[in-house]
Enzyme design. Structure first.
Site, short mmCIF file in Angstrom:
data_model
loop_
_atom_site.label_atom_id
_atom_site.label_comp_id
_atom_site.label_asym_id
_atom_site.label_seq_id
_atom_site.Cartn_x
_atom_site.Cartn_y
_atom_site.Cartn_z
N TYR A 1 -1.99 33.41 102.18
CA TYR A 1 -0.92 33.03 103.13
C TYR A 1 0.51 32.60 103.06
O TYR A 1 0.83 32.44 102.45
CB TYR A 1 -1.57 31.62 103.89
N TYR B 1 -4.08 38.60 112.07
CA TYR B 1 -2.86 37.79 111.47
C TYR B 1 -4.00 36.64 111.36
O TYR B 1 -4.94 36.54 112.78
CB TYR B 1 -2.51 36.93 112.41
#
Lengths: 410, 511
Positions: A363, A313
Site C-alpha cells: 500500500y 485503486y
C-alpha cells in the site's frame, strides 16, 4: 478483429488531432525506483524516499543534478527540500504538494507533466515514502485527533463522535449502499482481493509473494467494519516508490522505452468531502472519478476497449467496482458481473493490478500501481500482459482523485 | 539439604498460619449478634429524602392523600428501604456511636482489615419483604454470620466473601423482612489491572468552531437543527458559510422533526477505541427534511439493520459534557399496549428516556409503557432505561440510605481501597431497580422480594442501562405473582442482575 481496428483508428485519430491542445503525449515516465516493501523497514522514511529516488534516477540513467522539479502529495512527511538536499539536486524551479493523499497519486504525474510542458521544469521526481506500518499506522485514521477549530478538524466533527474513525469505516458506508442498490455481494468484493493476491503470489517484490488466498478465506476473514472483511482491506506497508518524468523528446534519448503520459487528470466534484462524501444524491457513484475518466477519454480519444491493462485503486475492495463503471468498462451496477466473468484476471478482458495491487503488493498510496503500468508498457512486468498499448491507472477513491493513461511511444 | 528443609518448614508454617487465620475468621460462623434497635422510628422526611435521591415518585410513599385512599390507608415506606432504618448513621465520636463489636461480622471485618483486606464491596443481597413498614414503626435488626469463604481470586482482588443474614422486626417483635447480604473484603491492588485503572475515556468531542457551534449547542438542549437559507429555503448538512444552492449569506437553522430513514450503515469491529462499545453501528440517516447526517443507530440488533428502515432521533449525554444525536428504530408493534403519560419532574428524570418500548407520541411528549395488570405475559419486557450515574447520584443516594462509608463519597478514600473512583452502594442499586420497576408497575402492586448480584461497580460518568422481562407468573388462589429478571449494565459490563418478585392486586387477572 473489430476491437483491434477500432483501437487502431482511435489511436491514430488521437495522435493526429492532439485533442484539445492539451499536453497529451508530450511527456513520459522514464524512471521508476522502489525500496523493498515490508512491515518494518528498519530505517527512516527519509532514507526510504532518497533510496527510491536514487533508484528511479539510476533506472532512467539521469543524474540528480538534472532534476529541477519535485511533486509529492499530502501525508508525505519527507519534504522535497530535504530530499533534494540529500540527492544533491542543486535547485528546484517547480515543487508542489497535492492534497488528499492517495487520491493524488496520478495527479503528481499530471502536475509533473504540466510543469514540463509549461517549461517550468525539465525532470520532475514524484515520490511516496513512509513507515505507515512500523511507525504511525495509517489505518488508525483520526483516532485521538484533537477536536480543534480548524476547518479540517471540524469536518471530522460530523463523524468522529459517532465512532467513524478509520478509512475502513468511512468506506464501509459507501459499500453497504452500493451492495443494496447493485446487488453486489461480499463475495464480489472478495473476487477483487483474490485476483490481487493471485498476481501478488507471482511477484517477488510483493508483500504477499507466494501467498494467494481463496474466496472462502476471504469470506471467513474477520470483520473489520461490516461489510468489510479483513481481506477487503489493504495492509499498511513500509516502503518508498519514486517516478521520474520528463519530456517525450528527452525520453527518447534515454535507455528505457518511454511510457508516454497519454493523459493524466484530476477530479473533484459536487459536495466533495474527504473520505466521506455522504451527502450527494447517489453515494454509490464516484463522480470525481467519472470526471477523470471523461478527461482521459477526451484528451486521448481512447475508450475502454483501448485499454489492455489497468491498475485500479484498491485500498478497500468495494470501491474498486464503481470505478469500473465510471470508466465505462461495464454499466452502472454491473461491475459484479464483470468480476464474476473473470474479466480482471490475466486471461480476462482487463487484467488488473498485475503487481498484486495495494492489497497484494504494497500500500504505497497508488504510486506502485503507476510503476507497474510503466513496466507493462516496457514489457517487463512479472505478470506481463501481451501487446500492451495503453495502461490505465486510477488513484485513491472517496477523496478528490486522479487517473492517467500510459501508452507506447510510436 | 538443610536449606531445603528450612524452606519446607517455612512453607508449612505459612500454610499453618493461613489455616489458623481462616479458622479465626470462621469461628463466629453461625452465631448471632445482639439485637440492634433503630435509633429513630420510621419517618416521612427520611422516606422523602430517599425518594428524592432515587427519583422515586410512587405516591404511596410521598403523597398523603393518595396513600390514605389506597388499600394501605396511609403512607408506607418503600420496601427497598428495609435495610436503611437500622443503619448506624453518622454520629462519629458521639455518645450514640453504635457499638458494633458484638456483631459477629464486625469482628470478621476487623480481622480482615488487620490482615490487609481493607477493600470492601457488596456483591449479593436478597431482601424478603414480609410486612409493610409505615411511619412510626421502630425497626430492629438481628444479624447472624452465615459464612466466610476461603481466600478467592476475583477481578477486584484477592479476598474473602462474608455472608450475613439479618432479620428485621417491628416493635412487637413481628418479622417485617429479612436480608441475606454478601460482601467481598479484598486486598487492594491485587485485582486485574483492567478493573482497577481502566476508566473509559469519553467519546471524541465534536470538533467545532463559531460556524458550527450552533448545531452542537442545539444538541445539548436536544434539538436537532439543520442549516437553512433565509433567501431560498434550501436545507443543507453539514453546515457551510454560504447557501450551497443560491450563495446567500443569510443562513439560519430549523429544528428537524427527528424522523428519518436509514440510508446506509457500517458496523465497526476493529480497531476498538476504548471510548466506544463494539460492534458499533454507525448509520447514514436521511432525515425527512431531505438532508443526511451520520449518527449511531441504537436499540437495534445487528441483523435488524435494513436500508430504508424508519428511525427517530434519540439523545446521548456524554459525561454530562455534551449531548450527541443518536437514532433508534421507530417501533410499531406495541401499538395495542396501553400508554400513560408521566410527568418528568426533575432534571435527573429527563435523561431517563427509555429505549425501544418507549415510543413517543406525534407531539413528541414522552410516554412510558405501563404494566397492564390484566394482560401481563411471560416474556413481556420492561422499558429499557438508561440511568446516568453522576457523583451527585452516588453521594446523595449513599446519604439517603444512611450509608456514610467513605468509598461512596470520597474519591481518595475509594482509591486507597483499590477502586478508581467512588462507587454506588448496593442499597442504591436496589433502590434504583425498585424505582424503575415501580415506574412501570404502578402503585397497586406489592413487593415480595428482590435479589441482587453485583458485578462491575457504577462510577461517576457511567451510564447504567436497565432492562428486564417477566420470567415467571404464578397463581396461588386469587394471588398472581410475577418474577422479573433484570439487568443493569454499564460500559464495562453488568453492574447488577437479579430477580424481583411482585404481587399483582387480587382483582387483576394477570392474563
Amino acid at each position: 478483429m473489430y476491437l483491434a481496428m477500432q483501437k487502431y483508428f482511435s489511436q491514430k485519430i488521437a495522435r493526429e488531432i492532439k485533442m484539445n491542445a492539451n499536453f497529451s503525449s508530450e511527456t513520459a515516465i522514464v524512471g521508476i525506483g522502489a525500496t523493498e516493501f515490508s512491515k518494518e523497514s528498519g530505517r527512516t522514511p527519509m532514507e526510504l524516499a532518497v533510496e527510491a529516488c536514487e533508484a528511479a534516477l539510476r533506472d532512467a540513467e539521469v543524474d540528480a543534478s538534472d532534476v529541477d522539479g519535485i511533486v509529492t502529495f499530502s501525508s508525505e512527511q519527507n519534504f522535497e527540500i530535504e530530499v533534494a538536499r540529500n540527492l544533491r539536486i542543486p535547485s528546484l524551479s517547480h515543487f508542489s504538494m497535492i492534497p488528499h493523499g492517495g487520491g493524488a497519486a496520478c495527479g503528481t504525474i499530471g502536475q509533473a507533466a504540466a510543469a514540463i510542458f509549461s517549461g517550468s521544469a525539465n525532470y520532475v521526481l514524484c515520490y511516496r515514502a513512509f513507515n505507515e506500518r512500523s511507525w504511525h499506522r495509517f489505518g488508525s485514521g483520526v483516532q485521538g485527533r484533537h477536536a480543534g477549530a480548524e476547518a479540517f478538524d471540524v469536518t471530522f466533527g460530523w463523524t468522529s463522535p459517532f465512532g467513524l474513525l478509520t478509512p475502513a469505516s468511512w468506506v464501509a458506508m459507501f459499500a453497504t449502499r452500493y451492495m443494496h442498490l447493485s446487488g453486489a455481494t461480499s463475495e464480489d468484493f472478495g473476487r477483487v482481493a483474490v485476483t490481487d493476491r493471485k498476481f501478488a503470489a507471482t511477484n517477488p517484490a510483493a508483500f504477499f509473494y507466494e501467498r494467494p488466498i481463496t474466496l472462502e478465506e476471504h469470506q471467513e476473514s474477520r470483520w473489520i467494519v461490516e461489510p468489510l472483511h479483513l481481506l477487503d482491506c489493504c495492509q499498511e506497508s513500509d516502503g518508498g516508490q519514486a517516478i521520474l518524468v520528463t519530456s517525450l523528446e528527452r525520453a527518447r534519448d534515454l535507455p528505457n522505452p518511454p511510457a508516454v503520459i497519454a493523459s493524466a487528470a484530476q477530479g473533484s466534484t459536487d459536495d466533495q468531502q474527504a473520505m466521506r462524501s455522504y451527502y450527494r444524491d447517489d453515494i454509490t457513484r464516484i463522480p470525481e472519478m467519472k470526471l477523470c475518466a471523461d478527461q482521459l477519454w477526451k484528451n486521448t480519444g481512447l475508450g475502454p476497449s483501448d485499454i489492455q491493462v489497468a491498475n485500479i485503486y484498491d485500498h478497500f475492495t468495494p470501491l474498486f467496482l464503481p470505478q469500473l463503471e465510471e470508466f465505462g468498462f461495464c454499466e452502472k451496477g454491473e461491475a459484479k458481473e464483470f468480476l464474476r466473468d473473470g474479466n480482471i484476471e490475466m486471461d480476462g478482458q482487463l487484467p488488473t493490478n498485475t503487481n498484486g495491487g495495494q492489497l497484494g503488493e504494497a500500500y504505497i498510496h497508488g504510486m506502485n500501481g503507476i510503476a507497474e503500468a510503466v513496466r507493462q508498457i516496457r514489457g517487463t512486468s512479472v505478470n506481463q500482459v501481451e501487446n500492451v498499448e495503453n495502461a490505465l491507472v486510477t488513484a485513491g477513491t472517496s477523496v478528490p482523485t486522479s487517473a492517467l493513461i500510459l501508452s507506447q511511444d510510436h | 539439604m538443610n536449606r531445603d528443609l528450612s524452606q519446607a518448614n517455612e512453607t508449612a508454617e505459612t500454610a499453618s498460619e493461613q489455616t489458623h487465620f481462616y479458622n479465626s475468621l470462621t469461628s463466629e460462623v453461625g452465631s448471632a449478634g445482639k439485637i440492634e434497635v433503630a435509633r429513630d422510628s420510621v419517618s416521612e422526611p427520611v422516606i422523602r429524602s430517599w425518594c428524592d435521591a432515587m427519583s422515586e415518585s410512587n405516591p404511596l410513599y410521598i403523597n398523603q392523600d393518595f396513600a390514605n385512599d389506597s388499600k394501605h390507608g396511609g403512607i408506607i415506606a418503600p420496601p427497598a428501604m428495609l435495610q436503611v432504618w437500622t443503619m448506624s448513621g453518622l454520629h462519629l465520636g458521639s455518645q450514640f456511636q453504635r457499638n458494633t463489636e458484638d456483631s459477629p461480622s464486625a469482628g470478621v471485618y476487623q480481622l480482615l482489615d488487620e490482615a490487609g483486606f481493607t477493600g470492601v464491596v457488596a456483591t449479593n443481597a436478597t431482601y424478603h419483604y414480609n410486612e409493610v413498614i409505615r411511619p412510626g414503626d421502630l425497626i430492629s435488626a438481628s444479624q447472624k454470620l452465615l459464612d466466610v469463604s476461603e481466600e478467592k481470586t476475583t477481578a477486584i482482588g484477592m479476598g474473602h466473601f462474608v455472608t450475613t443474614e439479618t432479620i428485621y422486626s417491628d416493635a412487637s417483635g413481628k418479622q417485617v423482612g429479612s436480608m441475606e447480604f454478601r460482601v467481598l473484603k479484598f486486598r487492594p491492588g491485587t485485582g486485574k489491572k483492567s478493573e482497577q485503572s481502566e476508566i473509559k475515556p469519553p467519546r471524541p468531542k465534536p470538533a467545532s468552531n463559531s460556524s458550527t457551534d450552533w448545531f452542537w449547542d442545539a444538541c445539548n438542549i436536544k434539538e436537532l437543527r439543520i442549516q437553512s437559507c433565509n433567501e431560498c429555503t434550501n436545507l443543507q448538512h453539514p453546515p457551510a458559510v454560504r447557501c450551497l444552492s443560491c450563495g446567500s449569506v443569510l443562513l439560519d437553522s430549523v429544528i428537524a422533526t427527528g424522523k428519518g430513514t436509514l440510508h446506509s450503515w457500517a458496523i465497526a469491529h476493529y480497531p476498538q477505541v476504548p471510548a466506544f462499545d463494539y460492534p458499533l453501528i454507525v448509520g447514514l440517516v436521511e432525515l425527512e427534511e431531505g438532508v443526511r447526517l451520520v449518527s449511531n443507530v441504537t436499540n437495534v440488533e445487528l441483523e435488524e439493520l435494513e436500508i430504508g428502515m424508519p428511525l427517530e432521533v434519540d439523545w446521548l449525554n456524554v459525561d454530562n459534557e455534551f449531548t450527541l444525536h443518536q437514532f433508534k428504530p421507530v417501533h410499531n408493534e406495541n401499538q395495542e399496549a396501553e400508554f400513560e403519560n408521566t410527568e418528568t419532574g426533575d432534571s435527573n428524570d429527563q435523561t431517563f428516556d427509555s429505549g425501544q418500548n418507549n415510543p413517543e407520541t406525534e407531539s413528541g411528549q414522552r410516554q412510558v409503557l405501563k404494566l397492564d395488570l390484566d394482560n401481563v405475559q411471560i416474556g413481556d419486557e420492561l422499558p429499557i432505561s438508561p440511568v446516568p450515574v453522576t457523583t451527585l447520584l452516588i453521594v446523595s443516594t449513599a446519604l439517603a440510605t444512611r450509608d456514610y462509608q467513605d468509598v461512596h463519597h470520597d474519591p481518595k478514600a475509594a482509591q486507597s481501597k483499590g477502586m478508581p473512583n467512588i462507587f454506588m452502594n448496593i442499597l442504591t442499586s436496589a433502590g434504583i431497580v425498585s424505582r424503575w420497576i415501580n415506574d412501570w408497575a404502578g402503585s397497586e402492586i406489592d413487593w415480595s422480594s428482590i435479589e441482587l448480584r453485583l458485578g462491575t461497580p457504577n462510577h461517576p460518568d457511567d451510564t447504567m442501562t436497565l432492562s428486564g422481562s417477566i420470567t415467571e407468573k404464578t397463581q396461588h388462589g386469587s394471588q398472581v405473582s410475577l418474577n422479573i429478571a433484570f439487568l443493569g449494565k454499564n460500559d464495562r459490563g453488568v453492574h447488577v442482575s437479579g430477580n424481583a418478585k411482585i404481587l399483582l392486586p387480587e382483582n387483576s387477572k394477570g392474563d
